[in-house]
Write a protein that holds these residues in place. Structure first.
Motif, PDB file in Angstrom:
ATOM      1  N   PHE A 140       0.826  -1.208   0.000  1.00 20.13           N
ATOM      2  CA  PHE A 140       0.000   0.000   0.000  1.00 20.13           C
ATOM      3  C   PHE A 140       0.858   1.256   0.000  1.00 20.13           C
ATOM      4  CE2 PHE A 140      -3.866  -2.373   0.793  1.00 20.13           C
ATOM      5  CZ  PHE A 140      -4.860  -1.521   0.326  1.00 20.13           C
ATOM      6  N   SER A 141       1.945   1.265   0.755  1.00 18.04           N
ATOM      7  CA  SER A 141       2.800   2.455   0.800  1.00 18.04           C
ATOM      8  C   SER A 141       3.464   2.716  -0.544  1.00 18.04           C
ATOM      9  CB  SER A 141       3.856   2.301   1.896  1.00 18.04           C
ATOM     10  OG  SER A 141       4.745   1.236   1.603  1.00 18.04           O
ATOM     11  N   GLU A 142       3.897   1.654  -1.232  1.00 15.45           N
ATOM     12  CA  GLU A 142       4.493   1.829  -2.559  1.00 15.45           C
ATOM     13  C   GLU A 142       3.447   2.255  -3.579  1.00 15.45           C
ATOM     14  OE1 GLU A 142       7.795   1.655  -3.463  1.00 15.45           O
ATOM     15  OE2 GLU A 142       7.987   1.680  -1.293  1.00 15.45           O
TER      16      GLU A 142
ATOM     17  N   LEU B 289      -7.444   9.107  -1.740  1.00 14.19           N
ATOM     18  CA  LEU B 289      -8.297   9.141  -0.552  1.00 14.19           C
ATOM     19  C   LEU B 289      -8.711   7.741  -0.118  1.00 14.19           C
ATOM     20  CD1 LEU B 289     -10.593  12.199  -1.400  1.00 14.19           C
ATOM     21  CD2 LEU B 289      -8.702  12.120   0.228  1.00 14.19           C
ATOM     22  N   GLN B 290      -9.009   6.874  -1.072  1.00 11.45           N
ATOM     23  CA  GLN B 290      -9.412   5.511  -0.738  1.00 11.45           C
ATOM     24  C   GLN B 290      -8.260   4.717  -0.130  1.00 11.45           C
ATOM     25  OE1 GLN B 290     -12.014   3.434  -3.704  1.00 11.45           O
ATOM     26  NE2 GLN B 290     -11.883   5.369  -4.837  1.00 11.45           N
ATOM     27  N   VAL B 291      -7.061   4.906  -0.650  1.00 12.02           N
ATOM     28  CA  VAL B 291      -5.896   4.228  -0.089  1.00 12.02           C
ATOM     29  C   VAL B 291      -5.673   4.680   1.354  1.00 12.02           C
ATOM     30  CG1 VAL B 291      -3.381   4.016  -0.223  1.00 12.02           C
ATOM     31  CG2 VAL B 291      -4.748   3.791  -2.290  1.00 12.02           C
TER      32      VAL B 291
ATOM     33  N   ILE C 285      -5.941   3.430   7.057  1.00 14.69           N
ATOM     34  CA  ILE C 285      -6.291   3.854   8.416  1.00 14.69           C
ATOM     35  C   ILE C 285      -7.227   2.850   9.071  1.00 14.69           C
ATOM     36  CG2 ILE C 285      -7.484   5.621   9.765  1.00 14.69           C
ATOM     37  CD1 ILE C 285      -6.521   7.659   7.631  1.00 14.69           C
ATOM     38  N   GLU C 286      -8.300   2.508   8.373  1.00 13.32           N
ATOM     39  CA  GLU C 286      -9.350   1.708   8.999  1.00 13.32           C
ATOM     40  C   GLU C 286      -9.053   0.217   9.009  1.00 13.32           C
ATOM     41  OE1 GLU C 286     -12.942   2.681   6.981  1.00 13.32           O
ATOM     42  OE2 GLU C 286     -12.976   4.776   7.662  1.00 13.32           O
ATOM     43  N   THR C 287      -8.453  -0.295   7.938  1.00  8.70           N
ATOM     44  CA  THR C 287      -8.258  -1.742   7.821  1.00  8.70           C
ATOM     45  C   THR C 287      -6.886  -2.196   8.282  1.00  8.70           C
ATOM     46  OG1 THR C 287      -9.775  -1.760   5.935  1.00  8.70           O
ATOM     47  CG2 THR C 287      -8.394  -3.712   6.241  1.00  8.70           C
TER      48      THR C 287
ATOM     49  N   GLY D 164      -6.054  -0.250  12.061  1.00 11.87           N
ATOM     50  CA  GLY D 164      -7.069  -0.293  13.104  1.00 11.87           C
ATOM     51  C   GLY D 164      -7.572   1.056  13.550  1.00 11.87           C
ATOM     52  N   GLY D 165      -7.661   2.037  12.632  1.00 11.74           N
ATOM     53  CA  GLY D 165      -8.178   3.355  12.964  1.00 11.74           C
ATOM     54  C   GLY D 165      -7.141   4.350  13.429  1.00 11.74           C
ATOM     55  N   ASN D 166      -5.882   3.950  13.488  1.00 12.66           N
ATOM     56  CA  ASN D 166      -4.821   4.860  13.933  1.00 12.66           C
ATOM     57  C   ASN D 166      -4.357   5.706  12.744  1.00 12.66           C
ATOM     58  OD1 ASN D 166      -2.387   6.066  14.807  1.00 12.66           O
ATOM     59  ND2 ASN D 166      -2.075   4.414  16.287  1.00 12.66           N
ATOM     60  N   ARG D 167      -4.889   6.913  12.635  1.00 13.24           N
ATOM     61  CA  ARG D 167      -4.602   7.766  11.479  1.00 13.24           C
ATOM     62  C   ARG D 167      -3.138   8.205  11.448  1.00 13.24           C
ATOM     63  NH1 ARG D 167      -7.027  10.872   7.700  1.00 13.24           N
ATOM     64  NH2 ARG D 167      -5.903  12.758   7.078  1.00 13.24           N
ATOM     65  N   ARG D 168      -2.598   8.569  12.591  1.00 10.68           N
ATOM     66  CA  ARG D 168      -1.210   9.050  12.618  1.00 10.68           C
ATOM     67  C   ARG D 168      -0.251   7.975  12.128  1.00 10.68           C
ATOM     68  NH1 ARG D 168       1.295  11.513  18.066  1.00 10.68           N
ATOM     69  NH2 ARG D 168      -0.153  13.190  17.484  1.00 10.68           N
ATOM     70  N   ARG D 169      -0.424   6.752  12.611  1.00  7.32           N
ATOM     71  CA  ARG D 169       0.470   5.673  12.204  1.00  7.32           C
ATOM     72  C   ARG D 169       0.314   5.360  10.724  1.00  7.32           C
ATOM     73  NH1 ARG D 169       0.158   0.636  15.998  1.00  7.32           N
ATOM     74  NH2 ARG D 169      -1.887   0.441  15.003  1.00  7.32           N
TER      75      ARG D 169
END
Length: 720
Positions: free
Chosen positions: A158-160, A219-221, A226-228, A231-236
Motif C-alpha cells: 500500500f505504501s508503494e 483518498l481511498q488508499v 487507516i481503517e483496515t 485499526g483506525g490509527n490515522r497518525r500511524r
C-alpha cells in the motif's frame, strides 16, 4: 524558478519522455519568430504566422495525445491494482479478527490460501503464508505470525502504491501547468489569442485535466490504510504512507556538518601522520619499535593483496627473513591497508550516489530500498570519512606506541580499526542508520549464501563491488593470523611464513570467494530464467576469475617448494588465464554492463544521461588501462627485492582498482536506469496475490456461505 527548470526538477525520471516537451515547444516559438518576415509586409507576415501556427498547434495536439494515452494507461493500471489490494486487505482482516482462535472458511478458500504467496520486488522471495498441520488431516493451520507477516507485506504494498499515485498526480499537475505555460508564451510572443482559445476549449476539457480518479484513489488508499491496516490509527497510517520529497534529496544540515567535520579532521590527521612518519624516519633509521623480545624478530613479507585479479605476491621464505629491520613497515602496511580500502570504497559510493542524484538516475528504485528511509549521498560520504578519521587516528597511535612504548602493543591498533568497523556494522541497537545497516547485512547474507537465494540487482551489484575488494579479505586474514600465530610467541616458536603461504589453501580460498559468489549468482539466475545468454555466459566470466586464482596459487606453491620463479607450466597457465580474464571482463563491462560499443551511435548508445560524450570515451579507455594493471603482478611484483616498496605499489594498484569500480558504477546504474525508463517503472514492484481466486464468494450472503460450508476447514490461529 523558470517552469522548464521546475519541470526537470520535479518530473519522474522513468517517465521523462512521457511529459510535455516544454523545452522543444518553447524553442519552436522562438525559432518561428526569428524566421518570420518583416512586419512591414503585413500580408506575408500574416500568411507566415497562419501557416506556422497551424503546424505549431499540430505539435501541441501530438503532445496532448501522448500525455493523454500515458495517463489513461497508468490510471487504468492503478485502479486495477487498488481493487486487488483492497480485496486482499479485507480478506486478511477477516482472518485476523481479534478474539477468534479459529476462522472457518470453505475448502476452496483453504486451497487458495495454501497456494497463495506474497512476492516483493523483482525476483523477490516467495513466502508461504499457510502451513498444513499434517497431510493426513483435513485441516490447514495458519498462525498469527503468518498473518502478521502477510499484513506487513500488504502495508508495504500500500505504501508503494500510494507513492505511485502521488507520482501520477504530480504528472497530471505538471503537464496541466506545462500546457498552460506554453500556450501563454505562444500568445505573448506571437501576439495572438489562439493559444488561450485552444487552452480553454481543448486542454481544459481533456481527460487528464478533468479526471479526478487519481485523487479519489489517494483518498481511498488512505481510508483503507487507516481503517483496515492500522485499526483506525490515522497518525500511524499516514506516517507509513508519508511520501518523500519528489524533487532531489533534501540536504540535511546535520549530514553536511558531520561530513565537513570529518573532512576537516581528516586533513589535520593526514598532516599529523605525515609529520610523525617523517620524524621517526629521520631519527630512527630504519624505523623500528622499542625492543620487545617476543615480537622484535618478525619480518612479514607477503602478498601484495591487490584487488581484482588476486595474486599472492613476492614472497621470501626461510627463517633468515624473520630477522630484518623492515619488518615494522612491511607488517604495518599489510595490516592497515585493508581497512583503508573499506573507508575509501564507502566514500566513493557516496560520490556515486551524489552523481546519480544530480543526473536523475533513480538509484533508490534500482537498489529497491525504502524511499522514505535510506542513506543519502552526504550520509554515505560522512560514514566513509568517519572511517578514514578512525583509520588515521589508529595509524598515528601505531606510530607513537611503536616508538615510545612497546612494539608488541603497537600492533593492537590495526585490529582496533577492524573492531570499530564491525561494531558499527553489527550493532543491534536501532541507532546509527539501523535500517540501512540491516539492509546491507541482509544483502551480504544473500551473497554469501548464493545460489540458495534468488538474485536481485542489489545482490549482484554489491557482489561486483566485492570482486574489486578481494584484497581486503587477504589483508584481514593476515591481521587475524598474525595475532593468532605470531603476536605473542617466543622466537623459538616463530613460523614467519604461516600467514603468507598458499600451502594451507586459506589464501587462495579467500582470493577466489568474490568471483565464486558472482558465479553462483549467475548460475541461480540462469536456473530461474533458463536464459543461457546472458546469465550462463556471465557465469563463465567469473569462472575464469576462479581459474586464474587457482593457477596463481599453484604457481606460488610451486615457488614455495623450490620451483624456478618464472618458468614452469603453472606460470604460463597463470599468464594465459590473466589474458582471458582481461578480454572477457573488458568486453562485458563495455557491452553488457554499460550498454555501449554500438557503432551506429559512435560506439556509445542511443540514449545518454551524462551530457559530455567525451566522458564515455575517457571511461572506456580508463577501464581498459586499469584492467591491464595485472601485468605488474607478473613483472614488478615478482622481481622487485624491496618488499616495502612492493607492498606500497600493491596498495596503489588496489586504490586504482577501486577508482575503476567507482567509474564503472556511474555507467552501470545509468544503463539500468534506462532499462527502467523503458518499462516506465518508477516505484518498487510489490505484488500480492489475492487470497481467493473467486471474488464471487465474497459477495454471497451469510446464509449462502454457511450452506456452502458443508465440509468446513478450520484455521487455528495460535497465540504468540
Amino acid at each position: 524558478m523558470k517552469f522548464n527548470r521546475r519541470l526537470q526538477a520535479h518530473l519522474t525520471p522513468e517517465w521523462r519522455k512521457q511529459y510535455i516537451a516544454y523545452g522543444r515547444l518553447r524553442e519552436l516559438i522562438y525559432a518561428a519568430q526569428d524566421s518570420s518576415p518583416s512586419q512591414g509586409d503585413v500580408q506575408a507576415y500574416e500568411e507566415y504566422f497562419e501557416e506556422v501556427e497551424k503546424d505549431y498547434m499540430n505539435e501541441i495536439k501530438l503532445e496532448l495525445d501522448k500525455v493523454e494515452k500515458f495517463f489513461k494507461a497508468r490510471e487504468l493500471m492503478s485502479k486495477s491494482k487498488f481493487a486487488t489490494l483492497k480485496s486482499e486487505a479485507e480478506k486478511l482482516k477477516r482472518l485476523s479478527l481479534s478474539g477468534h482462535q479459529e476462522v472457518r472458511i470453505t475448502h476452496e478458500e483453504a486451497m487458495d490460501l495454501w497456494s497463495n504467496a506474497v512476492k516483493v520486488g523483482k525476483g523477490g522471495e516467495k513466502t508461504k503464508s499457510v502451513k498444513r498441520a499434517h497431510p493426513k488431516h483435513n485441516r490447514t493451520r495458519i498462525t498469527k505470525s503468518h498473518v502478521t507477516s502477510r499484513l506487513k507485506a500488504l502495508k508495504l504494498a500500500f505504501s508503494e502504491f500510494y507513492l505511485d499515485l502521488i507520482l501520477l498526480q504530480q504528472y497530471q499537475v505538471l503537464n496541466r501547468e506545462g500546457f498552460r505555460k506554453i500556450l501563454k508564451k505562444h500568445d505573448k510572443e506571437w501576439r495572438t489569442s489562439t493559444g488561450l482559445t485552444f487552452h480553454l476549449s481543448v486542454i481544459m476539457n481533456s481527460y487528464f485535466v478533468t479526471s479526478v480518479e487519481i485523487d479519489n484513489l489517494i483518498l481511498q488508499v488512505e481510508t483503507v490504510s487507516i481503517e483496515t491496516l492500522e485499526g483506525g490509527n490515522r497518525r500511524r497510517a499516514m506516517n507509513r504512507l508519508r511520501v518523500p520529497a519528489l524533487e532531489s534529496d533534501r540536504v540535511s544540515h546535520s549530514s553536511t556538518f558531520f561530513l565537513g567535520l570529518n573532512v576537516g579532521m581528516s586533513t589535520v590527521l593526514i598532516v599529523v601522520a605525515v609529520l610523525v612518519g617523517v620524524f621517526l624516519a629521520n631519527f630512527q633509521s630504519p624505523v623500528s619499535c622499542k625492543t620487545d623480545y617476543s615480537i622484535r624478530n618478525y619480518t612479514l613479507y607477503a602478498s601484495n593483496g591487490s584487488f581484482g585479479n588476486q595474486s599472492f605476491g613476492n614472497e621470501s621464505y626461510g627463517n633468515e627473513n624473520c630477522i630484518s629491520g623492515d619488518w615494522v613497515r612491511v607488517s604495518a602496511v599489510k595490516m592497515f591497508r585493508g581497512s583503508l580500502y573499506v573507508a575509501l570504497i564507502i566514500t566513493l559510493i557516496g560520490v556515486n550516489t551524489l552523481g546519480w542524484r544530480m543526473r536523475g538516475v533513480n538509484h533508490v528504485l534500482i537498489f529497491e530500498v525504502n524511499p522514505r528511509d535510506h542513506l543519502t549521498a552526504y550520509q554515505l560520504m560522512g560514514i566513509g570519512t568517519f572511517m578514514f578519521v578512525t583509520w588515521l587516528t589508529c595509524l598515528i597511535g601505531f606510530f607513537v606506541t611503536c616508538q615510545c612504548w612497546s612494539g608488541k602493543f603497537a600492533f593492537l591498533w590495526p585490529i582496533a580499526v577492524w573492531v570499530i568497523y564491525l561494531l558499527y556494522a553489527l550493532n543491534p541497537i536501532k541507532i546509527l542508520q539501523y535500517s540501512s545497516r540491516k539492509w546491507f547485512l541482509k544483502i551480504f547474507r544473500r551473497i554469501v549464501c548464493a545460489p540458495f537465494y534468488s538474485v536481485n540487482f542489489p545482490d549482484f551489484w554489491l557482489a561486483d563491488q566485492w570482486t574489486s575488494m578481494g584484497g581486503v579479505l587477504l589483508d584481514f586474514y593476515f591481521t587475524v593470523c598474525f595475532f593468532i600465530h605470531m603476536w605473542d610467541k617466543d622466537p623459538g616458536d616463530q613460523n614467519c611464513t604461516i600467514c603468507t603461504s598458499v600451502g594451507n589453501g586459506i589464501r587462495p580460498l579467500l582470493a577466489g570467494l568474490p568471483s565464486w559468489f558472482r558465479f553462483a549468482q549467475c548460475v541461480r539466475r540462469y536456473n530461474d530464467t533458463r536464459k543461457f545468454f546472458p546469465h550462463a555466459v556471465n557465469a563463465g566470466k567469473y569462472l575464469t576469475g576462479v581459474v586464474e586464482v587457482i593457477f596463481s596459487a599453484l604457481y606460488h606453491h610451486y615457488k614455495e617448494t623450490g620451483g624456478a620463479p618464472q618458468t614452469g607450466p603453472f606460470f604460463y597457465a597463470w599468464i594465459v588465464s590473466f589474458v582471458i580474464v582481461f578480454v572477457y571482463k573488458l568486453y562485458w563491462d563495455l557491452v553488457m554492463d554499460w550498454g555501449l560499443m554500438k557503432a551506429k551511435y559512435g560506439f556509445l548508445r542511443e540514449e545518454l544521461i551524462y551530457r559530455l560524450k567525451a566522458l564515455y570515451y575517457v571511461a572506456i579507455v580508463e577501464d581498459a588501462i586499469l584492467r591491464l594493471l595485472w601485468i605488474l603482478k607478473v613483472t614488478v611484483f615478482q622481481t622487485d627485492a624491496d618488499r616495502f616498496r612492493t607492498e606500497l605499489l600493491g596498495g596503489l594498484v588496489s586504490v586504482l582498482e577501486l577508482i575503476r569500480r567507482f567509474v564503472w558504477n556511474f555507467f552501470r546504474l545509468e544503463n539500468e536506469h534506462l532499462n527502467n525508463c523503458g518499462e516506465f517503472r518508477a516505484t518498487r514492484d510489490i505484488s500480492i496475490k489475492p487470497l481467493s481466486r473467486s471474488d464471487k464468494k465474497e459477495a454471497r450472503d451469510d446464509a449462502n456461505v454457511e450452506a456452502e460450508r458443508s465440509r468446513p476447514v478450520a484455521f487455528a490461529v495460535s497465540s504468540v
